[in-house]
Scaffold this motif. Structure first.
Motif, PDB file in Angstrom:
ATOM      1  N   PRO A 240       0.801  -1.235   0.000  1.00 22.74           N
ATOM      2  CA  PRO A 240       0.000   0.000   0.000  1.00 22.74           C
ATOM      3  C   PRO A 240       0.830   1.280   0.000  1.00 22.74           C
ATOM      4  N   TRP A 241       1.920   1.331   0.751  1.00 22.18           N
ATOM      5  CA  TRP A 241       2.700   2.579   0.813  1.00 22.18           C
ATOM      6  C   TRP A 241       3.327   2.898  -0.540  1.00 22.18           C
ATOM      7  N   LEU A 242       3.747   1.845  -1.272  1.00 26.52           N
ATOM      8  CA  LEU A 242       4.378   2.084  -2.563  1.00 26.52           C
ATOM      9  C   LEU A 242       3.373   2.639  -3.563  1.00 26.52           C
ATOM     10  N   ALA A 248       1.609   9.962  -5.530  1.00 22.44           N
ATOM     11  CA  ALA A 248       2.220  11.244  -5.171  1.00 22.44           C
ATOM     12  C   ALA A 248       3.182  11.700  -6.263  1.00 22.44           C
ATOM     13  N   VAL A 249       3.980  10.768  -6.780  1.00 23.34           N
ATOM     14  CA  VAL A 249       4.928  11.096  -7.840  1.00 23.34           C
ATOM     15  C   VAL A 249       4.194  11.543  -9.103  1.00 23.34           C
ATOM     16  N   ALA A 274      10.412  15.108  -0.457  1.00 28.52           N
ATOM     17  CA  ALA A 274      10.906  14.828   0.886  1.00 28.52           C
ATOM     18  C   ALA A 274      10.082  13.748   1.576  1.00 28.52           C
ATOM     19  N   LEU A 275       8.767  13.810   1.415  1.00 24.51           N
ATOM     20  CA  LEU A 275       7.908  12.815   2.065  1.00 24.51           C
ATOM     21  C   LEU A 275       8.055  11.441   1.419  1.00 24.51           C
ATOM     22  N   VAL A 276       8.136  11.405   0.093  1.00 23.94           N
ATOM     23  CA  VAL A 276       8.325  10.119  -0.587  1.00 23.94           C
ATOM     24  C   VAL A 276       9.672   9.512  -0.196  1.00 23.94           C
ATOM     25  N   ALA A 277      10.661  10.362   0.048  1.00 19.58           N
ATOM     26  CA  ALA A 277      11.988   9.874   0.420  1.00 19.58           C
ATOM     27  C   ALA A 277      11.973   9.112   1.740  1.00 19.58           C
ATOM     28  N   ILE A 300      15.852   8.042  -6.171  1.00 18.65           N
ATOM     29  CA  ILE A 300      14.972   9.205  -6.328  1.00 18.65           C
ATOM     30  C   ILE A 300      15.739  10.365  -6.957  1.00 18.65           C
ATOM     31  N   ALA A 301      16.949  10.608  -6.488  1.00 19.36           N
ATOM     32  CA  ALA A 301      17.746  11.719  -7.013  1.00 19.36           C
ATOM     33  C   ALA A 301      18.058  11.526  -8.493  1.00 19.36           C
ATOM     34  N   LEU A 302      18.402  10.316  -8.892  1.00 19.54           N
ATOM     35  CA  LEU A 302      18.722  10.053 -10.290  1.00 19.54           C
ATOM     36  C   LEU A 302      17.491  10.216 -11.175  1.00 19.54           C
TER      37      LEU A 302
END
Length: 440
Positions: A240-242, A248-249, A274-277, A300-302
């Protein structure tokens, strides 16, 4: 490159500018497609070359879903035709999707259908709606699970558009990002289990989408579909979190598009990032290596840097191979994993083979995958898209738009904004194949 056209041939102007403006999105999909293939090819063919400082599969997911979020809602808003939107989606997604299902089932005597797929009617119901992962049903092809989140996004976007809430993309991205953190704390898996979520969602999907497309209680039906999709995501999905983080993305991608058009700021995107991180911090106990903080943050950064870099280069000439890969990326996404399985079934386990032989087999497998993907695009995807345009009436409206060079928008004859990104997302976020794992 800008083209000079005479007033006698205005119809040529719009496709050229449309192609230039969309090339960076195609290039992004090409990059994502390569990440998808590498995610599955390297563990089986060249395991020593697989990176573990970031995850190729998750990287591709983030890139592809940013692209979907960036263009899909604004495509619907630009055309303003919900019925045409869904006809386009159905004929864009289902012909190839059903073809791959037929292929996998036909060859199941040789390479069996994966064990995660139920052997009952719930599998049929879940595959019919594409809501596979959000009702905890495995797809007959491994990569199909991410289509679930695309479908949830379409349903939510349709409901928001008809209810008048579609302009709040930044707020929605932050809400879903915060939801991912909360869900990660309180839910490790599906609350509603068994086959009945697949049956219920299939019934609501069929009835609700019929109302949406044919205009009977359209807004109410769209809102019901959106609520059903959201409930399934939170209560019956496998991770569920994914799924919540993915939404969100996607809404962050829409917020970026609105910022580009001067209709919002970028700060909601920063908050969402920030929250997804931090969203998967409580999932580390599951044992997935890709949710370790360093791997997750690097991935995430890439992905963000890739999207920003391609966006900065929009309008410039980009490598044709990446643009072509983006064009065929939905075919590449769906067919590559079954084909790699069949290839390994013929060659045997290559993980302990000599490096030159591994490289040769990897190159051959990649050539086969690209060739079949090109054929699938030419003979399955394109005819399906053309039929969808004819049924939705967009061909006629597209000719009228292209006759007026002052009208902004895409080339509906090529279905530019709707031909690409909704399903091209990588599988394998948990596909950590080690030297002792069984290749299947």
């Amino acid at each position: 490159m800008l083209m000079r056209v005479s007033a006698a041939a205005p119809a040529l102007a719009q496709p050229a500018s449309s192609t230039a403006r969309l090339a960076w999105l195609d290039a992004l999909r090409g990059i994502g497609a390569l990440a998808v293939v590498a995610e599955h090819l390297l563990p089986w063919f060249l395991p020593d070359l697989r990176p573990y400082w970031f995850n190729l599969g998750v990287y591709g997911i983030l890139v592809f879903f940013l692209v979907s979020g960036y263009i899909i809602p604004t495509s619907l808003e630009r055309h303003g035709d919900v019925r045409a939107f869904w006809i386009s989606r159905i004929f864009r997604l289902y012909p190839l999707y059903l073809s791959v299902i037929v292929l996998v089932l036909t060859l199941a005597w040789w390479v069996p259908v994966r064990g995660e797929v139920p052997r009952d009617g719930s599998a049929v119901a879940a595959h019919a709606t594409m809501l596979l992962d959000v009702v905890s049903v495995g797809g007959v092809a491994d990569t199909m699970w991410t289509l679930s989140y695309e479908m949830v996004f379409y349903l939510l976007v349709t409901a928001l558009f008809l209810a008048g809430g579609h302009q709040r993309s930044g707020q929605l991205s932050m809400v879903f990002a915060a939801g991912a953190v909360v869900v990660g704390l309180v839910a490790s898996g599906a609350v509603l289990v068994g086959g009945w979520p697949a049956y219920v969602s299939a019934g609501v999907f069929a009835a609700g989408l019929a109302c949406v497309m044919w205009g009977r209680a359209r807004t109410a039906a769209a809102c019901l579909l959106g609520l059903m999709a959201l409930a399934a995501l939170l209560l019956s999905s496998r991770v569920p979190w994914l799924g919540t983080a993915v939404l969100a993305v996607m809404f962050a991608g829409t917020a970026i598009h609105r910022w580009e058009r001067g209709a919002g700021g970028l700060w909601p995107v920063a908050v969402t990032t920030a929250l997804v991180a931090i969203a998967p911090l409580w999932a580390i106990e599951s044992g997935w290596w890709w949710v370790q903080a360093d791997v997750w943050l690097t991935t995430i950064a890439l992905a963000g840097a890739t999207f920003a870099g391609a966006m900065a280069l929009r309008g410039r000439r980009l490598p044709r191979i990446l643009v072509w890969l983006g064009l065929v990326s939905y075919s590449l996404y769906l067919v590559h994993h079954p084909l790699l399985k069949y290839f390994v079934e013929i060659t045997g386990d290559l993980r302990q083979a000599d490096l030159p032989y591994q490289v040769a087999m990897a190159a051959l497998a990649l050539a086969v995958v690209l060739g079949v993907s090109a054929l699938a695009y030419r003979f399955i995807e394109r005819p399906g898209q053309a039929l969808g345009r004819r049924l939705s009436g967009r061909d006629a409206r597209g000719l009228q738009r292209r006759a007026d060079p002052g009208v902004a928008g895409q080339d509906p004859g090529d279905d530019g904004v709707l031909r690409h990104q909704e399903g091209e997302v990588p599988d394998g976020v948990g596909d950590h194949v080690g030297q002792d794992d069984v290749v299947r």
